[in-house]
Design a protein around this motif. Structure first.
Motif, short mmCIF file in Angstrom:
data_model
loop_
_atom_site.label_atom_id
_atom_site.label_comp_id
_atom_site.label_asym_id
_atom_site.label_seq_id
_atom_site.Cartn_x
_atom_site.Cartn_y
_atom_site.Cartn_z
N VAL A 28 0.84 -1.20 0.00
CA VAL A 28 0.00 0.00 0.00
C VAL A 28 0.87 1.25 0.00
O VAL A 28 0.66 2.19 -0.79
N ILE A 29 1.86 1.27 0.87
CA ILE A 29 2.74 2.44 0.98
C ILE A 29 3.48 2.69 -0.33
O ILE A 29 3.63 3.84 -0.77
N VAL A 30 3.90 1.62 -1.00
CA VAL A 30 4.68 1.77 -2.23
C VAL A 30 3.81 2.22 -3.40
O VAL A 30 4.33 2.64 -4.44
N VAL A 31 2.51 2.17 -3.26
CA VAL A 31 1.62 2.76 -4.27
C VAL A 31 1.45 4.25 -4.00
O VAL A 31 1.47 5.07 -4.93
N VAL A 32 1.30 4.62 -2.74
CA VAL A 32 1.01 6.01 -2.38
C VAL A 32 2.26 6.89 -2.40
O VAL A 32 2.23 8.04 -2.88
N LEU A 33 3.39 6.36 -1.92
CA LEU A 33 4.60 7.17 -1.79
C LEU A 33 5.09 7.75 -3.12
O LEU A 33 5.43 8.95 -3.18
N PRO A 34 5.16 6.98 -4.21
CA PRO A 34 5.59 7.56 -5.48
C PRO A 34 4.68 8.68 -5.97
O PRO A 34 5.14 9.64 -6.60
N LEU A 35 3.39 8.58 -5.67
CA LEU A 35 2.46 9.66 -6.02
C LEU A 35 2.86 10.96 -5.33
O LEU A 35 2.90 12.02 -5.97
N ALA A 36 3.18 10.86 -4.05
CA ALA A 36 3.55 12.05 -3.28
C ALA A 36 4.85 12.66 -3.80
O ALA A 36 4.96 13.89 -3.95
N VAL A 37 5.83 11.83 -4.09
CA VAL A 37 7.12 12.33 -4.59
C VAL A 37 6.97 12.89 -6.00
O VAL A 37 7.52 13.95 -6.32
N ALA A 38 6.22 12.19 -6.84
CA ALA A 38 6.04 12.66 -8.22
C ALA A 38 5.29 13.98 -8.26
O ALA A 38 5.61 14.86 -9.08
N TRP A 39 4.29 14.14 -7.41
CA TRP A 39 3.54 15.40 -7.38
C TRP A 39 4.45 16.56 -7.00
O TRP A 39 4.38 17.64 -7.59
N ARG A 40 5.29 16.35 -5.99
CA ARG A 40 6.20 17.39 -5.54
C ARG A 40 7.24 17.70 -6.62
O ARG A 40 7.67 18.84 -6.77
N ALA A 41 7.62 16.69 -7.37
CA ALA A 41 8.65 16.86 -8.39
C ALA A 41 8.13 17.53 -9.66
O ALA A 41 8.86 18.26 -10.33
N THR A 42 6.85 17.28 -9.99
CA THR A 42 6.33 17.77 -11.27
C THR A 42 5.27 18.87 -11.12
O THR A 42 5.17 19.75 -11.96
N GLY A 43 4.45 18.78 -10.09
CA GLY A 43 3.38 19.75 -9.89
C GLY A 43 2.29 19.66 -10.94
O GLY A 43 1.49 20.58 -11.09
N ALA A 44 2.22 18.54 -11.64
CA ALA A 44 1.20 18.36 -12.68
C ALA A 44 0.59 16.97 -12.55
O ALA A 44 1.28 16.00 -12.23
N VAL A 45 -0.70 16.87 -12.83
CA VAL A 45 -1.43 15.63 -12.60
C VAL A 45 -0.96 14.50 -13.50
O VAL A 45 -0.63 13.40 -13.02
N LEU A 46 -0.90 14.72 -14.81
CA LEU A 46 -0.57 13.64 -15.74
C LEU A 46 0.83 13.09 -15.51
O LEU A 46 1.00 11.86 -15.39
N PRO A 47 1.87 13.93 -15.43
CA PRO A 47 3.21 13.38 -15.13
C PRO A 47 3.26 12.66 -13.79
O PRO A 47 3.94 11.64 -13.66
N THR A 48 2.53 13.18 -12.81
CA THR A 48 2.50 12.52 -11.50
C THR A 48 1.96 11.10 -11.63
O THR A 48 2.55 10.14 -11.10
N VAL A 49 0.85 10.96 -12.33
CA VAL A 49 0.24 9.64 -12.49
C VAL A 49 1.14 8.71 -13.30
O VAL A 49 1.35 7.54 -12.94
N LEU A 50 1.71 9.23 -14.38
CA LEU A 50 2.53 8.39 -15.25
C LEU A 50 3.79 7.89 -14.55
O LEU A 50 4.10 6.70 -14.54
N TRP A 51 4.55 8.82 -13.95
CA TRP A 51 5.81 8.44 -13.31
C TRP A 51 5.57 7.56 -12.09
O TRP A 51 6.28 6.56 -11.89
#
Length: 211
Positions: A28-51
């Motif tokens: 569960v954590i490994v699904v949620v954690l990349p979302l949090a890091v990707a959002w902070r890194a990109t600030g955009a929804v689509l790149p966050t979801v993809l990465w």
């Protein structure tokens, strides 16, 4: 009378521990954690979801699918693989798929924080896997503790409060009798020093993003 009075408390304790074990499971954590890091890194929804999907699929969803398949066919004793001797194949599967995910991130020029996160998780996996050969270290505690470090470094010091969640899931693993107190402490230290430490070193002097 004391036996009847203590039984509901034991049942409540066990049910709470099992709920925490599932809600804060590594998968569960490994699904949620990349979302949090990707959002902070990109600030955009689509790149966050993809990465984040690359990391989540290769480090959680697909490996967990293998574990569930194995537990249902009797190859190991449930999706938490409680028997240390049965963890070799799940560990090897996770390592191979995680390395594939890392290769995809690097070749696709993913944001560096996502790459750093993946490297930290893979290194932590190697270390916990090596320890598991001799000792049943807690993966729940390791992943939760490493995630706390990553989120605190990514979003700020307030996120250190998630140490409460690390303590809760560690308690749950002892309460369901899957680990000893020493094993959950060992897992938490591994997550902080290896997973979190690697992320911190790779991130260097970068400040909370977008990076």
């Amino acid at each position: 009378m004391s036996t009847h009075a203590s039984s509901p408390r034991r049942n409540w304790r066990t049910a709470t521990a099992r709920l925490l074990s599932e809600a804060l499971a590594p998968s569960v954590i490994v699904v949620v954690l990349p979302l949090a890091v990707a959002w902070r890194a990109t600030g955009a929804v689509l790149p966050t979801v993809l990465w984040s999907s690359v990391v989540a699929l290769t480090s959680s969803v697909l490996p967990m699918g293998v574990v569930v398949w194995g537990s249902r066919t009797g190859r190991w004793d449930g999706h938490h693989v409680r028997d240390r001797r049965g963890r070799l194949i799940p560990f090897l599967t996770l390592i191979v798929l995680s390395l594939l995910g890392l290769a995809i991130l690097i070749s696709a020029d993913a944001p560096w924080p996502l790459v750093a996160l993946d490297i930290g998780m893979i290194l932590s996996l190697f270390v916990t896997g090596a320890i598991t050969i001799f000792w049943k270290v807690s993966m729940h505690s390791a992943v939760a503790a490493g995630a706390t470090v990553v989120l605190a470094l990514t979003y700020g010091a307030l996120w250190w409060l998630l140490a409460v969640a690390v303590a809760a899931v560690s308690w749950s693993r002892v309460a369901v009798e899957d680990h000893t107190p020493a094993q959950v402490v060992g897992g938490a230290l591994t997550g902080v020093l290896v997973g979190g430490g690697c992320f911190a070193l790779l991130l260097g002097d970068a400040t909370p993003g977008p990076w």
